[in-house]
Design a protein around this motif. Structure first.
Motif, PDB file in Angstrom:
ATOM      1  N   ARG A   9      65.874  31.979  53.659  1.00  0.00           N
ATOM      2  CA  ARG A   9      64.608  31.787  54.367  1.00  0.00           C
ATOM      3  C   ARG A   9      63.892  30.539  53.845  1.00  0.00           C
ATOM      4  O   ARG A   9      63.392  29.713  54.622  1.00  0.00           O
ATOM      5  N   LEU A  10      63.889  30.370  52.538  1.00  0.00           N
ATOM      6  CA  LEU A  10      63.257  29.188  51.944  1.00  0.00           C
ATOM      7  C   LEU A  10      63.973  27.915  52.380  1.00  0.00           C
ATOM      8  O   LEU A  10      63.347  26.905  52.688  1.00  0.00           O
ATOM      9  N   LYS A  11      65.290  28.028  52.408  1.00  0.00           N
ATOM     10  CA  LYS A  11      66.096  26.858  52.773  1.00  0.00           C
ATOM     11  C   LYS A  11      65.797  26.439  54.201  1.00  0.00           C
ATOM     12  O   LYS A  11      65.580  25.249  54.491  1.00  0.00           O
TER      13      LYS A  11
ATOM     14  N   LEU B 283      54.173  27.463  48.009  1.00  0.00           N
ATOM     15  CA  LEU B 283      54.439  26.426  47.011  1.00  0.00           C
ATOM     16  C   LEU B 283      55.473  25.428  47.508  1.00  0.00           C
ATOM     17  O   LEU B 283      55.392  24.233  47.210  1.00  0.00           O
ATOM     18  N   LEU B 284      56.440  25.925  48.261  1.00  0.00           N
ATOM     19  CA  LEU B 284      57.459  25.027  48.811  1.00  0.00           C
ATOM     20  C   LEU B 284      56.806  23.965  49.684  1.00  0.00           C
ATOM     21  O   LEU B 284      57.146  22.779  49.611  1.00  0.00           O
ATOM     22  N   LEU B 285      55.818  24.413  50.474  1.00  0.00           N
ATOM     23  CA  LEU B 285      55.118  23.474  51.360  1.00  0.00           C
ATOM     24  C   LEU B 285      54.205  22.543  50.564  1.00  0.00           C
ATOM     25  O   LEU B 285      54.137  21.342  50.829  1.00  0.00           O
ATOM     26  N   ILE B 286      53.506  23.103  49.576  1.00  0.00           N
ATOM     27  CA  ILE B 286      52.565  22.297  48.790  1.00  0.00           C
ATOM     28  C   ILE B 286      53.306  21.197  48.033  1.00  0.00           C
ATOM     29  O   ILE B 286      52.855  20.051  47.961  1.00  0.00           O
ATOM     30  N   ASN B 287      54.460  21.549  47.465  1.00  0.00           N
ATOM     31  CA  ASN B 287      55.181  20.592  46.620  1.00  0.00           C
ATOM     32  C   ASN B 287      56.082  19.653  47.414  1.00  0.00           C
ATOM     33  O   ASN B 287      56.751  18.810  46.823  1.00  0.00           O
TER      34      ASN B 287
ATOM     35  N   LYS C  51      63.607  16.329  39.372  1.00  0.00           N
ATOM     36  CA  LYS C  51      64.480  16.522  40.529  1.00  0.00           C
ATOM     37  C   LYS C  51      63.636  16.729  41.775  1.00  0.00           C
ATOM     38  O   LYS C  51      62.458  17.090  41.688  1.00  0.00           O
ATOM     39  N   VAL C  52      64.266  16.494  42.932  1.00  0.00           N
ATOM     40  CA  VAL C  52      63.566  16.695  44.201  1.00  0.00           C
ATOM     41  C   VAL C  52      63.128  18.155  44.300  1.00  0.00           C
ATOM     42  O   VAL C  52      63.902  19.071  44.017  1.00  0.00           O
ATOM     43  N   ARG C  53      61.862  18.355  44.708  1.00  0.00           N
ATOM     44  CA  ARG C  53      61.357  19.731  44.805  1.00  0.00           C
ATOM     45  C   ARG C  53      61.804  20.320  46.135  1.00  0.00           C
ATOM     46  O   ARG C  53      61.272  19.949  47.183  1.00  0.00           O
ATOM     47  N   ASP C  54      62.775  21.193  46.086  1.00  0.00           N
ATOM     48  CA  ASP C  54      63.257  21.811  47.312  1.00  0.00           C
ATOM     49  C   ASP C  54      63.294  23.328  47.158  1.00  0.00           C
ATOM     50  O   ASP C  54      62.679  23.873  46.245  1.00  0.00           O
ATOM     51  N   TRP C  55      64.031  23.993  48.063  1.00  0.00           N
ATOM     52  CA  TRP C  55      64.013  25.463  48.068  1.00  0.00           C
ATOM     53  C   TRP C  55      64.627  26.057  46.814  1.00  0.00           C
ATOM     54  O   TRP C  55      64.374  27.201  46.480  1.00  0.00           O
TER      55      TRP C  55
END
Lengths: 170, 292
Positions: free
Chosen positions: A105-107, B76-80, B122-126
């Motif tokens: 889902r995050l991906k 947080l995923l969206l914020i970062n 590192k790139v902030r990803d999922w």
């Protein structure tokens, strides 16, 4: 306590040998008091009682001690053991699947964010710049609460304003 | 590179501690007594129900963990998110150029103007959304130098608050003017993970810190630059933990302690954003490292 006991032990023959033991060579006040006691087997003497401070420390230490706190090893029949292992395995698979779903889902969310940003870039450079700007020092709302199983009757104070606090103070 | 070594046996009276049983040497050094049948039970992993140390892990719901996975993580995923971000290399130690034969084994120099190297970003990803992985409490009591029993009380306090067995910390340095010797019990510490950690966190943010009369927020300058934030709790604030407050008459003295929150954030500002979702409030000016 140890000192008292060891000194008593050292004086043992003296205590048994004479009706009125001498306390020569021992300056400890506690030992002096115990020297006059009539010794009887199996009876607690006052000398064993500790100073309240020392007893408190021993009580504290007994909290840390694992004595009698460690449960015995569970004895399982073979059938019960197999049943336990099956449940355990099923549980770990369930947890793994949940984690997998969460990651997927995050991906997909990340991919969608990327796609949207790319599309915006092709449409309008200014909007893209504003939309993808870093928000340094971003904070979650301080009013946000970790949900509970028993939420309050009024979930969210819709009319609440920051200025209300200052108005009251004045 | 590994060295072959003899496994060790306890030398008995008059006999050397050398094994003559094949194989005589091993790539991994071990104590032969521990291979004995008597210790076979100890080899059972603690995750197995057959072990004496078995503890079931997930026995109750955890609202803090659920909150993280349901709400905080995706936010947080969206914020970062940084569009078109690439990995940033940290400032590394400076190697010698090799112009002299003496450079061969010489230790590299620290970066210019710094004392230590910095980590790569590192790139902030999922895959690397920040989360709290552990909380460690450290209670150092200077008075324990005079009265060693105070360290016992400090240890009990940490255990009472967290429900996890604390460890005593001992002094390591020798300062004769302070009458400090190595090996003196000076306080206690405990590291929390999982449910005890979450329980401690919500007790802290929902009960203790809001009731504090002196606490004004976690300092924005607190942090070790790699995403671990430290906050101090005063001795008075320690009294508002429910476990202490429950029988406050038994606690003549309480002790302040430091709380370090270990996160997987790569830089401190990311960790602060994460902690703000747990109800921590911050104060002061925040500085942002150029590498973030």
């Amino acid at each position: 306590m140890f000192r008292i006991q060891s000194s008593l032990r050292a004086m043992g023959p003296t205590l048994l040998g004479s009706a009125r033991p001498s306390v020569v060579g021992c300056n400890n006040a506690n030992v002096k008091a115990t020297a006059n006691l009539v010794l009887s087997r199996g009876k607690r003497t006052k000398a064993r009682a500790l100073a309240p401070g020392a007893q408190r420390i021993i009580n504290m230490l007994s909290v840390f001690s694992a004595h009698k706190k460690q449960p015995r090893r569970i004895k399982l029949a073979m059938e019960d053991l197999i049943r336990h292992n099956v449940v355990q395995k099923a549980w770990s698979i369930f947890m793994r699947d949940k984690k997998l779903i969460r990651t997927e889902r995050l991906k997909s969310q990340y991919k969608k964010i990327e796609e949207a940003a790319e599309e915006l870039k092709s449409l309008n450079g200014y909007l893209h710049f504003e939309a993808t700007k870093r928000e340094l020092g971003k904070r979650f709302s301080p009013e946000m609460r970790i949900p509970t199983e028993t939420p309050p009757n009024e979930i969210w104070h819709e009319d609440w304003k920051v200025t209300d606090i200052y108005a009251k103070k004045r | 590179m590994f060295k072959r070594a003899f496994h060790t046996t306890v030398p008995t009276a008059g006999k050397p501690g050398v094994s003559i049983v094949h194989p005589v040497h091993h790539t991994v050094k071990f104590k032969k007594a521990q291979v004995s049948e008597r210790y076979r039970e100890l080899l059972t992993p603690k995750s197995s129900i057959l072990s004496a140390g078995f503890r079931p892990l997930v026995v109750s719901p955890d609202r803090v963990r659920d909150h993280h996975y349901n709400t905080i993580q995706s936010d947080l995923l969206l914020i970062n998110y940084m569009h078109g971000a690439e990995d940033k290399k940290g400032i590394k130690m400076r190697e010698w150029d090799g112009s002299s034969p003496y450079h061969l084994n010489r230790a590299p120099r620290p970066p210019r103007g710094r004392s230590r190297a910095t980590k790569d970003i590192k790139v902030r990803d999922w895959s690397n959304v920040p989360e709290i992985v552990g909380v460690s409490l450290n209670c150092f009591v200077p008075e324990a130098k005079e009265v060693s029993d105070i360290a016992v009380a400090a240890k009990l306090q940490l255990q009472q608050i967290t429900g996890v067995k604390a460890r005593t910390v001992y002094s390591r340095s020798n300062v004769p003017t302070w009458r400090l010797r190595p090996g003196m019990a000076m306080g206690a510490k405990v590291h929390l993970v999982g449910r005890p950690m979450n329980q401690f966190l919500y007790t802290l943010t929902e009960i203790v810190l809001p009731r504090s009369k002196t606490f004004t927020g976690v300092s924005n300058s607190a942090g070790d630059t790699t995403g671990n934030i430290t906050v101090g709790i005063s001795a008075d604030d320690a009294r508002s933990f429910p476990e202490i407050e429950g029988n406050i008459e038994q606690w003549a003295t309480t002790f302040g302690f430091d709380i370090t929150i270990h996160t997987t954030a790569q830089v401190d500002p990311d960790a602060r954003t994460l902690l703000s979702a747990y109800g921590f409030l911050f104060k002061g000016e925040e500085k942002f490292p150029s590498r973030m």
